[in-house]
Design a protein around this motif. Structure first.
Motif, PDB file in Angstrom:
ATOM      1  N   GLN A 109      36.982   8.473   7.208  1.00  0.00           N
ATOM      2  CA  GLN A 109      36.543   9.006   5.927  1.00  0.00           C
ATOM      3  C   GLN A 109      35.448  10.050   6.100  1.00  0.00           C
ATOM      4  O   GLN A 109      34.474   9.824   6.816  1.00  0.00           O
ATOM      5  N   LEU A 110      35.634  11.172   5.458  1.00  0.00           N
ATOM      6  CA  LEU A 110      34.630  12.233   5.434  1.00  0.00           C
ATOM      7  C   LEU A 110      34.619  12.776   4.017  1.00  0.00           C
ATOM      8  O   LEU A 110      35.610  13.332   3.557  1.00  0.00           O
ATOM      9  N   PHE A 111      33.537  12.596   3.305  1.00  0.00           N
ATOM     10  CA  PHE A 111      33.530  13.000   1.904  1.00  0.00           C
ATOM     11  C   PHE A 111      32.136  13.468   1.486  1.00  0.00           C
ATOM     12  O   PHE A 111      31.128  13.077   2.074  1.00  0.00           O
ATOM     13  N   PRO A 112      32.040  14.334   0.451  1.00  0.00           N
ATOM     14  CA  PRO A 112      30.743  14.881   0.032  1.00  0.00           C
ATOM     15  C   PRO A 112      29.902  13.867  -0.732  1.00  0.00           C
ATOM     16  O   PRO A 112      30.422  13.091  -1.538  1.00  0.00           O
ATOM     17  N   LEU A 113      28.619  13.878  -0.480  1.00  0.00           N
ATOM     18  CA  LEU A 113      27.672  13.034  -1.210  1.00  0.00           C
ATOM     19  C   LEU A 113      26.805  13.862  -2.154  1.00  0.00           C
ATOM     20  O   LEU A 113      25.996  13.315  -2.899  1.00  0.00           O
ATOM     21  N   SER A 114      26.961  15.178  -2.120  1.00  0.00           N
ATOM     22  CA  SER A 114      26.187  16.045  -3.000  1.00  0.00           C
ATOM     23  C   SER A 114      26.986  17.287  -3.343  1.00  0.00           C
ATOM     24  O   SER A 114      28.008  17.578  -2.714  1.00  0.00           O
ATOM     25  N   ASP A 115      26.510  18.030  -4.341  1.00  0.00           N
ATOM     26  CA  ASP A 115      27.076  19.340  -4.623  1.00  0.00           C
ATOM     27  C   ASP A 115      26.538  20.327  -3.595  1.00  0.00           C
ATOM     28  O   ASP A 115      25.561  20.047  -2.890  1.00  0.00           O
ATOM     29  N   LYS A 116      27.175  21.524  -3.519  1.00  0.00           N
ATOM     30  CA  LYS A 116      26.686  22.535  -2.597  1.00  0.00           C
ATOM     31  C   LYS A 116      25.369  23.120  -3.096  1.00  0.00           C
ATOM     32  O   LYS A 116      25.192  23.342  -4.293  1.00  0.00           O
ATOM     33  N   VAL A 117      24.454  23.344  -2.160  1.00  0.00           N
ATOM     34  CA  VAL A 117      23.146  23.924  -2.480  1.00  0.00           C
ATOM     35  C   VAL A 117      23.148  25.360  -1.973  1.00  0.00           C
ATOM     36  O   VAL A 117      23.449  25.627  -0.807  1.00  0.00           O
ATOM     37  N   ASN A 118      22.809  26.305  -2.855  1.00  0.00           N
ATOM     38  CA  ASN A 118      22.873  27.717  -2.485  1.00  0.00           C
ATOM     39  C   ASN A 118      21.750  28.164  -1.559  1.00  0.00           C
ATOM     40  O   ASN A 118      21.943  28.970  -0.670  1.00  0.00           O
ATOM     41  N   ASN A 119      20.547  27.625  -1.788  1.00  0.00           N
ATOM     42  CA  ASN A 119      19.437  28.072  -0.953  1.00  0.00           C
ATOM     43  C   ASN A 119      19.527  27.454   0.438  1.00  0.00           C
ATOM     44  O   ASN A 119      20.055  26.367   0.625  1.00  0.00           O
ATOM     45  N   PRO A 149      31.051  -9.017  12.560  1.00  0.00           N
ATOM     46  CA  PRO A 149      30.951  -7.726  13.262  1.00  0.00           C
ATOM     47  C   PRO A 149      31.752  -7.675  14.554  1.00  0.00           C
ATOM     48  O   PRO A 149      32.105  -6.586  15.017  1.00  0.00           O
ATOM     49  N   ASP A 150      32.053  -8.852  15.141  1.00  0.00           N
ATOM     50  CA  ASP A 150      32.861  -8.877  16.361  1.00  0.00           C
ATOM     51  C   ASP A 150      34.302  -8.439  16.106  1.00  0.00           C
ATOM     52  O   ASP A 150      35.002  -8.017  17.034  1.00  0.00           O
ATOM     53  N   GLU A 151      34.750  -8.568  14.854  1.00  0.00           N
ATOM     54  CA  GLU A 151      36.138  -8.260  14.523  1.00  0.00           C
ATOM     55  C   GLU A 151      36.309  -6.912  13.834  1.00  0.00           C
ATOM     56  O   GLU A 151      37.433  -6.490  13.573  1.00  0.00           O
ATOM     57  N   ARG A 152      35.224  -6.273  13.504  1.00  0.00           N
ATOM     58  CA  ARG A 152      35.326  -4.995  12.797  1.00  0.00           C
ATOM     59  C   ARG A 152      34.305  -4.014  13.354  1.00  0.00           C
ATOM     60  O   ARG A 152      33.337  -4.406  14.005  1.00  0.00           O
ATOM     61  N   ASN A 153      34.545  -2.755  13.076  1.00  0.00           N
ATOM     62  CA  ASN A 153      33.629  -1.706  13.502  1.00  0.00           C
ATOM     63  C   ASN A 153      33.478  -0.737  12.340  1.00  0.00           C
ATOM     64  O   ASN A 153      34.362   0.075  12.081  1.00  0.00           O
ATOM     65  N   ILE A 154      32.378  -0.855  11.631  1.00  0.00           N
ATOM     66  CA  ILE A 154      32.149   0.005  10.469  1.00  0.00           C
ATOM     67  C   ILE A 154      30.849   0.768  10.689  1.00  0.00           C
ATOM     68  O   ILE A 154      29.771   0.178  10.747  1.00  0.00           O
ATOM     69  N   THR A 155      30.961   2.068  10.849  1.00  0.00           N
ATOM     70  CA  THR A 155      29.799   2.909  11.074  1.00  0.00           C
ATOM     71  C   THR A 155      29.839   4.093  10.117  1.00  0.00           C
ATOM     72  O   THR A 155      30.868   4.385   9.508  1.00  0.00           O
ATOM     73  N   GLY A 156      28.725   4.766  10.003  1.00  0.00           N
ATOM     74  CA  GLY A 156      28.683   5.924   9.120  1.00  0.00           C
ATOM     75  C   GLY A 156      27.590   6.886   9.527  1.00  0.00           C
ATOM     76  O   GLY A 156      26.615   6.503  10.176  1.00  0.00           O
ATOM     77  N   VAL A 157      27.752   8.141   9.165  1.00  0.00           N
ATOM     78  CA  VAL A 157      26.758   9.171   9.438  1.00  0.00           C
ATOM     79  C   VAL A 157      26.542   9.984   8.170  1.00  0.00           C
ATOM     80  O   VAL A 157      27.504  10.488   7.582  1.00  0.00           O
ATOM     81  N   THR A 158      25.283  10.073   7.725  1.00  0.00           N
ATOM     82  CA  THR A 158      24.937  10.935   6.600  1.00  0.00           C
ATOM     83  C   THR A 158      24.332  12.208   7.162  1.00  0.00           C
ATOM     84  O   THR A 158      23.365  12.154   7.926  1.00  0.00           O
ATOM     85  N   MET A 159      24.906  13.365   6.821  1.00  0.00           N
ATOM     86  CA  MET A 159      24.513  14.599   7.498  1.00  0.00           C
ATOM     87  C   MET A 159      24.631  15.800   6.578  1.00  0.00           C
ATOM     88  O   MET A 159      25.409  15.802   5.628  1.00  0.00           O
TER      89      MET A 159
END
Length: 285
Positions: free
Chosen positions: A263-273, A213-223
């Motif tokens: 990287q920014l990519f979809p994890l689901s289909d669009k929800v209409n409601n 971890p000292d040599e890399r920085n890998i983070t993520g946000v699920t939103m």
């Protein structure tokens, strides 16, 4: 009229052929279609306008009408295959065939450099490493690359980078970067970059297991977001990327090669409601 190897779109080549014939003699779409053996007088115009695709049997007819033989005939057929491909995978396969055919015939094509540069991580990595390892043999450069890379891979990359003008050889085993940018057609560049992103994403996965971890920085946000928020996030990512590039350019004591994947990519289909806004999930190692 330009050589066929300077074209990446078979429709553009056909239209230029038509315009050239029309310029020097009385030539109509009807005559072009008749010359190629088509019953419909508007079929080839429809093809060139993007209204339909040139059929597989039509390739030989049109090529014959345009007087294409040998390599030019083969190249035209591959251009049609590339232009008619329905998926990115099919387009990549056709582009590889175009590059291979050109290489066999020792002919340089407009998209070959771009696709070769992005095809594997070796070229961009070696382009960064070689100038900071003066006098190093290909084997030494290969040994410093963390993903499996052979001395032959490095040697091939160096030869390509010098020939394509991305590096200048200033002495025995010493290289200097040029300001040349990777150029190609609007059809080929996205495919080439997509191929590179797949390779680099795989190296990022390896880094999780092999680098501390000292040599890399890998983070993520699920939103959860909507289209407007997506556009704002993309703009922020682009601004961040530009700032990172400027920081790298200001660096004077380069001693290592890094890769930043944004990287920014979809994890689901669009929800209409409509859904209630939830807290985002922040993942960090």
């Amino acid at each position: 009229m330009k050589p066929i190897t300077e074209y990446s779109d078979y429709r553009t080549y056909m239209r230029d052929f038509y315009e050239e014939r029309k310029r020097v003699s009385y030539f109509t779409w009807r005559e072009f279609a008749s010359l190629a053996g088509f019953v419909s007088p508007t079929y080839l115009k429809l093809v060139c306008d993007g209204g339909t695709r040139l059929s597989k049997p039509g390739i030989a007819k049109v090529a014959r009408a345009m007087g294409l033989e040998g390599f030019d005939y083969t190249y035209f057929g591959l251009l049609v295959k590339f232009g008619n491909a329905k998926s990115a995978a099919e387009k990549e396969a056709a582009l590889r065939e175009l590059e291979q055919e050109a290489r066999l015939n020792k002919i340089r094509i407009v998209d070959a450099e771009a696709f070769h540069y992005y095809e594997t991580p070796a070229c961009p990595i070696v382009r960064e490493l070689a100038p900071i390892m003066p006098g190093a043999a290909p084997g030494e450069i290969a040994a410093s690359i963390r993903n499996k890379t052979s001395a032959l891979d490095v040697q091939d990359a160096l030869q390509f980078l010098v020939k394509a003008g991305f590096l200048v050889k200033t002495g025995k085993g010493t290289y200097k970067q040029t300001e040349k940018s990777v150029k190609g057609s609007k059809e080929a560049i996205p495919l080439a970059i997509r191929s590179m992103n797949r390779e680099m994403a795989g190296l990022a996965v390896q880094s999780i297991d092999t680098d501390s971890p000292d040599e890399r920085n890998i983070t993520g946000v699920t939103m959860g977001i909507d289209e407007a928020a997506y556009a704002r996030i993309v703009e922020t990512i682009n601004d961040c990327r530009k700032k990172i590039i400027n920081i790298a350019r200001e660096c004077e004591n380069i001693n290592q090669v890094y890769r930043v994947n944004l990287q920014l990519f979809p994890l689901s289909d669009k929800v209409n409601n409509r859904v209630v806004k939830k807290e985002t999930s922040n993942e960090q190692d």
